[in-house]
Design an enzyme around this catalytic site. Structure first.
Site, mmCIF file in Angstrom:
data_model
loop_
_atom_site.group_PDB
_atom_site.id
_atom_site.type_symbol
_atom_site.label_atom_id
_atom_site.label_comp_id
_atom_site.label_asym_id
_atom_site.label_seq_id
_atom_site.Cartn_x
_atom_site.Cartn_y
_atom_site.Cartn_z
ATOM 1 N N ILE A 174 31.577 -3.472 -37.590
ATOM 2 C CA ILE A 174 31.829 -2.343 -36.699
ATOM 3 C C ILE A 174 33.205 -2.509 -36.072
ATOM 4 O O ILE A 174 33.453 -3.467 -35.350
ATOM 5 C CB ILE A 174 30.740 -2.255 -35.606
ATOM 6 C CG1 ILE A 174 29.347 -2.272 -36.248
ATOM 7 C CG2 ILE A 174 30.960 -1.012 -34.754
ATOM 8 C CD1 ILE A 174 29.105 -1.201 -37.286
ATOM 9 N N GLU A 175 34.109 -1.599 -36.380
ATOM 10 C CA GLU A 175 35.481 -1.727 -35.886
ATOM 11 C C GLU A 175 35.885 -0.536 -35.041
ATOM 12 O O GLU A 175 37.054 -0.335 -34.737
ATOM 13 C CB GLU A 175 36.439 -1.933 -37.058
ATOM 14 C CG GLU A 175 36.068 -3.162 -37.881
ATOM 15 C CD GLU A 175 37.111 -3.544 -38.916
ATOM 16 O OE1 GLU A 175 38.261 -3.113 -38.797
ATOM 17 O OE2 GLU A 175 36.755 -4.291 -39.831
ATOM 18 N N GLY A 176 34.920 0.294 -34.666
ATOM 19 C CA GLY A 176 35.241 1.430 -33.827
ATOM 20 C C GLY A 176 33.964 2.055 -33.297
ATOM 21 O O GLY A 176 32.864 1.638 -33.651
#
Ligand SMILES: *[C@@H]1O[C@H](CO)[C@@H](O)[C@H](O)[C@H]1NC(C)=O
Ligand SMILES: *[C@@H]1O[C@H](CO)[C@@H](O)[C@H](O)[C@H]1NC(C)=O
Length: 508
Positions: A174-176
């Site tokens: 999860i990067e955002g």
């Protein structure tokens, strides 16, 4: 001929594909490689090296775990997620289940099962840099976990993208988006997998900057089997090793063993598999081997190496196989704690940058001038460079007897660099460090780098026992850091090196 040859072929085949021992999460030599995004194809035009189907990458023992990237949309048309595996399977080129954007990739079922039969795990990675992800409520997170179970894991559904192949778990990349409600998701997945007759794995891929902006919350509130820390695209990336103010594997080891809900969670070094696989952080294979083996020997939570991605690793001289070989040679099981060889931290003392002390089960290095007690704080003055056992030796003249001349562990640090230690009078003259036979550049009289000072081009500083020259005007840019404003003029000659590393003023 056939009668003669077939046993040989059989033996050869069994050598190539054996041993098919099952994936073992507790080992120190695992290699996890992302598959699904054709990173090579995104940066090159020679299609021969573009991403192949999954089974192409599990023909030998190099790779142990394949996170399949990515499930990039959590809730799409029809209430179902979507996956995109670039040139191998995506919602545009391949048929989708009616009323959804979920592609039918069921022809990959045999690839997944082939890799699993060779002892590898294949998990589903959720998110990615451009993922449309996140939850607005606990209920949504829980329902999504049920969907993942039904579509990809041990549940059932008429819309399974990989048909009857049962994946081995999930990976959170999860990067955002919001980081809320992920613990509910993980706990629901755990409740579904706990009763199953097969082992499932839950991993996450935080950025190396601690704590992770998107995953920091769930990492502390749910149980993970392993984390694939992205040591790239960040100041703490592999390019910064071993600069103590940047390289922070020690923070992740401390998190794993003291904060994580699963105290046996494994921490991987995540690395780009080629220079075009990430914006920064790529290092040549011998450098990665050295760093990985050093971390394997220094931190008990170490689990192996993660690479982004399979297409890049194969095109880059089998970077995956080369790191696997180094990890296997360093030993896949067992951890021997290094001894706490640095002097014990002395409360109330001050230490110049580069000093090493033993404290609380770690050897720490001062990032810069340090006067506080070492703690695993990303903004603190100290960086844990190794776990250790035993306590660092405190100053005591009796312990010097018979020690070799280079031993410096028994000397109590003092409050300033240039004042002789109060304990130096107790050191027998034979323990005086000598610099005559030691290579290195002279650093005597050169000031230690200070992040608050503006330096002109040509200015020289000492930092982490190296001499550095500024290429141009600079302030607050760490020598050896990503900006490359400093030229490394080499390691300082021994006498000053000891000052930089242990705050000891050599006796003369
Ligand atoms: C998806 O479509 C592409 C392009 O037609 C094709 O090459 C590929 O084999 C398909 N993938 C699957 C899993 O069927
Ligand atoms: C899933 O399995 C359950 C229990 O066997 C069954 O009742 C249900 O109809 C199945 N659902 C699908 C979509 O196949």
């Amino acid at each position: 001929m056939n009668l003669m040859l077939s046993p040989l072929i059989f033996i050869a085949a069994s050598l190539i594909f054996s041993p098919t021992s099952a994936f073992d999460n507790s080992r120190y030599d695992n290699v996890a490689v992302y598959w699904g995004q054709n990173s090579y194809g995104a940066t090159h035009s020679d299609t021969a090296n573009f991403q192949q189907r999954l089974a192409y990458y599990c023909n030998d023992n190099a790779i142990d775990a394949f996170p399949v990237a990515f499930l990039n949309i959590f809730v799409g048309p029809g209430g179902l997620p979507s996956i995109n595996l670039a040139n191998v399977c995506n919602p545009t080129d391949n048929s989708t289940f009616p009323g959804t954007a979920l592609p039918d990739c069921s022809s990959l079922a045999s690839d997944i099962q082939t890799c699993q039969s060779r002892g590898k795990i294949v998990t589903l990675s959720l998110g990615g840099a451009t993922g449309s992800v996140g939850f607005s409520s606990d209920n949504q997170a829980s329902a999504f976990a049920q969907t993942i179970w039904d579509l990809f894991l041990g549940g059932n559904s008429s819309t399974r993208p990989f048909g009857n192949a049962v994946l081995d778990g999930v990976d959170l990349d999860i990067e955002g988006g919001s980081s809320d409600h992920y613990a509910v998701f993980v706990n629901k997945i755990r409740s579904l997998t706990d009763g199953a007759n097969k082992r499932y794995y839950i991993t996450a891929a935080p950025q190396c900057v601690f704590p992770d902006a998107s995953l920091g919350g769930v990492l502390n509130t749910a149980s993970f089997d392993a984390i694939y820390v992205q040591f790239y695209n960040n100041p703490c990336g592999l390019q910064s090793y071993p600069i103590a103010s940047n390289w922070n594997f020690g923070i992740w080891d401390n998190w794993a063993r003291t904060t994580s809900m699963n105290k046996n969670v494994k921490v991987y070094i995540g690395a780009p598999a080629s220079s075009t696989a990430a914006g920064s952080g790529y290092v040549d294979i011998s450098t990665l081997q050295n760093i990985a083996v050093k971390m394997r020997q220094s931190f008990p939570s170490f689990g192996g190496v993660m690479l982004w991605d399979a297409s890049q690793a194969f095109a880059n001289g089998r970077y995956d196989l080369a790191i696997k070989n180094a990890l296997a040679a360093a030993g896949g099981t067992g951890f021997i704690y290094p001894s706490c060889s640095a002097p014990a931290y002395v409360s109330g003392s001050s230490y110049p940058g580069g000093s090493k002390v033993s404290y609380g089960g770690y050897i720490w290095q001062a990032k810069w001038y340090a006067s506080s007690q070492p703690t695993s704080n990303p903004n603190g003055e100290w960086s844990a460079i190794s776990a250790c056992s035993g306590s660092g030796v405190l100053s005591s003249s009796s312990t010097h007897t018979g020690l070799p001349s280079t031993t410096t562990t028994n000397i109590q640090p003092t409050s300033t660099i240039n004042t002789p230690s109060t304990s130096t009078t107790s050191i027998p003259s034979t323990t005086t460090p000598t610099s005559t036979s030691t290579p290195g550049v002279p650093c005597a009289g050169i000031p230690t780098w200070d992040r608050t000072i503006a330096y002109q081009g040509g200015a020289q500083v000492v930092y982490v026992a190296h001499l550095w020259s500024a290429k141009w005007w600079t302030e607050a840019e760490v020598p050896g850091g990503t900006t490359e404003v400093w030229t490394d003029d080499g390691i300082c000659a021994l006498s000053i090196r000891h000052v930089a590393e242990t705050n000891i003023r050599p006796t003369s």
